[in-house]
Scaffold this motif. Structure first.
Motif, PDB file in Angstrom:
ATOM      1  N   LEU A  56      42.042  31.757  39.936  1.00 23.95           N
ATOM      2  CA  LEU A  56      41.950  32.942  39.881  1.00 23.95           C
ATOM      3  C   LEU A  56      41.657  33.610  38.650  1.00 23.95           C
ATOM      4  O   LEU A  56      40.712  34.552  38.644  1.00 23.95           O
ATOM      5  CB  LEU A  56      43.038  33.795  40.610  1.00 23.95           C
ATOM      6  CG  LEU A  56      43.033  35.177  40.510  1.00 23.95           C
ATOM      7  CD1 LEU A  56      41.895  35.648  41.536  1.00 23.95           C
ATOM      8  CD2 LEU A  56      44.348  35.927  41.078  1.00 23.95           C
ATOM      9  N   ARG A  64      36.820  41.029  44.498  1.00 23.94           N
ATOM     10  CA  ARG A  64      38.148  40.782  43.946  1.00 23.94           C
ATOM     11  C   ARG A  64      39.191  41.647  44.143  1.00 23.94           C
ATOM     12  O   ARG A  64      38.634  43.081  44.453  1.00 23.94           O
ATOM     13  CB  ARG A  64      37.821  40.807  42.546  1.00 23.94           C
ATOM     14  CG  ARG A  64      39.145  39.939  41.781  1.00 23.94           C
ATOM     15  CD  ARG A  64      38.829  40.035  40.147  1.00 23.94           C
ATOM     16  NE  ARG A  64      39.679  39.196  39.451  1.00 23.94           N
ATOM     17  CZ  ARG A  64      39.832  37.947  39.003  1.00 23.94           C
ATOM     18  NH1 ARG A  64      38.484  37.434  39.425  1.00 23.94           N
ATOM     19  NH2 ARG A  64      40.549  37.538  38.212  1.00 23.94           N
ATOM     20  N   ASP A 520      47.145  37.869  38.789  1.00 27.59           N
ATOM     21  CA  ASP A 520      45.682  38.222  38.114  1.00 27.59           C
ATOM     22  C   ASP A 520      45.881  38.545  36.596  1.00 27.59           C
ATOM     23  O   ASP A 520      46.496  39.848  36.439  1.00 27.59           O
ATOM     24  CB  ASP A 520      45.067  39.358  38.900  1.00 27.59           C
ATOM     25  CG  ASP A 520      43.498  39.219  38.657  1.00 27.59           C
ATOM     26  OD1 ASP A 520      43.112  38.805  37.347  1.00 27.59           O
ATOM     27  OD2 ASP A 520      42.652  39.791  39.275  1.00 27.59           O
TER      28      ASP A 520
END
Length: 527
Positions: A56, A64, A520
């Motif tokens: 990622l 995304r 993330d």
């Protein structure tokens, strides 16, 4: 979601951490301790959380997921969808580049997606591509690659034809197996291109600079990333340790600043220190019946066992981690686009706890003190938490039903093979969403090869209809009806909905935990 995700998170080992451990002092570097060594960083092939978490940071899809886990334009700046929901035309951003400065094109996506469903690739992720027209047929060698519904119309335009309207298709385009990979590099080094940092080309916010296997992976900001201006970190370091205690020690001593799954016994102390955090995580821990194996080939016996489970006590005393007791299959956190309500809230609880009714059902099935049940064995994979849960259920069934239950543990790979073959009566299981939609859960038991050996024509038809309709109201109604059938037939015993406990220093900001269990770091920073 493939079982590997769950195993990667829940297993802990004895390997001692050996990477360099200087105290965190650099204000532009996050140190996140991975819970296992990635076997590869090839998005087409990987299945574990440590692998997909690393990918990622390195790669990006056409979309995304944002802070609300909704797909947003990424390498594609826009798209058009046909009225019937079966044709998607993606328009890639102009000037997007790989980390080595070469252009990223629509041809890269066509190549990458067809590679996932190429039968010679043998990707375990191929099933996530099956909404694409002829993708499943190609994977099963019943169609040619040119017949798969993915085509680059030009360098900046990708057209995708689906086999049926797929309401969650945009969510899929953010999943790791939908990332583009660099064709020339992959074809030049098909087995090794993603097994080492040397020469590896990326498309995401960061690029890999060092990979000391079983020790550490290092990253630096990818200046060729299309949205580099919003990437605040100049570096990241991912030390690797499969020991929960070691990972936690690194965070508490400031040699790292974040890791997953701190030991449950340390929860209170970490909460008091302000280090214990819990992120949402779309998953469920449950027990599954083999509905063809006596005595669980009788739905009354299955329901008797299910009604005798005391989930709240299990969660409070054994499981902890701010888990939520589960009384249905699809977890909270998935919105019905028609009503705006949570799918789970709409569907409500589909299972109760009632020991009196459980004993009645067992008697109706012909079992009592004079006619005891045949031997019953719980199967689980070796892990202290799984053992504790199994022992608790063993005691509950003894107290509520008067039945003797044995325990059998197996090493994880053996366990998964045993469960897949149906060589068990009742077994521990977990499922984590592959994508953010109820279908990620509901299609599990429509598979002809599901672990429960369960086959219900009405259930399968409802799932088929929900997949193929372009009407979201009809779709959600079908999914709710199918879920009710799953509990009318008592195929599973839900135990708890998962969460993602983690330990993090409070000065790490801007990261986002996806409901899929990934973190993330694109917008992360050290305060």
């Amino acid at each position: 979601m493939k079982w590997h995700y769950v195993l990667a998170v829940m297993l802990s080992g004895l390997v001692l951490f050996s990477a360099g451990c200087s105290t965190v002092t650099k204000p532009d570097t996050v140190k996140y301790v991975l819970e296992a060594e990635p076997s590869s960083l090839d998005p087409a092939m990987t299945t574990t959380l440590p692998e997909n978490n690393t990918e990622l940071q390195l790669f990006e899809g056409l979309t995304r997921l944002d802070e609300q886990d909704d797909p947003q334009p990424a390498l594609a700046e826009s798209w058009d969808i046909s009225a019937d929901g079966t044709i998607y035309t993606f328009h890639l951003r102009k000037g997007i580049k790989w980390s080595d400065g070469t252009p990223i094109t629509a041809q890269d996506f066509e190549y990458s997606w067809k590679r996932v469903v190429d039968p010679d690739t043998a990707s375990e992720n191929a099933y996530m591509m099956f909404p694409i027209k002829n993708a499943e047929a190609y994977f099963n060698r019943k169609a040619a690659a040119d017949e798969v519904g993915v085509k680059a119309l030009d360098e900046h335009t990708l057209q995708v034809r689906l086999a049926y309207p797929t309401a969650y298709f945009l969510n899929l385009t953010a999943v790791h197996c939908y990332y583009a990979v660099p064709q020339k590099l992959v074809e030049a080094h098909p087995q090794t291109w993603a097994a080492d940092a040397k020469g590896m080309i990326c498309s995401g916010p960061f690029k890999i600079t060092k990979w000391i296997h079983s020790s550490e992976i290092d990253f630096e900001k990818n200046e060729n990333y299309w949205d580099a201006k919003h990437v605040r970190l100049s570096h990241m370091e991912f030390p690797i340790s499969d020991s929960q205690a070691t990972r936690l020690t690194l965070v508490e001593s400031n040699q790292a600043n974040m890791t997953v799954e701190p030991p449950p016994a340390d929860q209170t102390r970490l909460e008091e220190a302000g280090l214990y955090k819990v992120a949402p995580y779309l998953g469920i821990y449950y027990y599954v019946f083999n509905v063809t194996k006596p005595p669980f080939d009788d739905v009354r016996v299955r329901k008797a066992f299910a009604l005798s489970v005391q989930r709240e006590a299990l969660v409070r005393h054994i499981i902890r981690g701010q888990k939520q007791a589960a009384y249905a299959w699809v977890p909270p956190g998935l919105k019905n686009p028609v009503t705006g309500k949570d799918f789970r809230e709409e569907g409500g609880n589909l299972m109760t706890e009632d020991a009196v009714q459980a004993r009645k059902l067992l008697k109706q099935a012909g079992y009592d003190t004079n006619h005891p049940l045949p031997e019953v064995t719980i199967l689980f994979n070796t892990n202290e938490m799984h053992k504790a849960v199994a022992e608790s259920l063993q005691a509950m069934w003894k107290n509520a039903l008067g039945v003797q239950v044995s325990l059998m543990n197996q090493e994880s790979k053996v366990f998964m093979a045993t469960r897949s073959k149906g060589d068990y009566q009742i077994a521990r299981a977990s499922w984590i969403a592959d994508y953010i939609d109820p279908m990620s859960f509901m299609e599990v038991f429509s598979d002809e090869e599901n672990d429960a050996q369960y086959h219900n024509k009405t259930y399968n038809e409802l799932i088929r209809q929900a997949k193929e309709t372009n009407d979201p109201a009809v779709r959600m109604t079908d999914l709710h009806r199918a879920e009710q059938i799953l509990f009318d037939d008592c195929v599973i015993i839900p135990i708890y909905y998962t969460t993602q406990p983690y330990a993090a220093q409070p000065y790490v900001k801007g990261y986002h935990w996806l409901q899929l269990g990934l973190v993330d770091f694109k917008k992360a920073y050290i305060e």
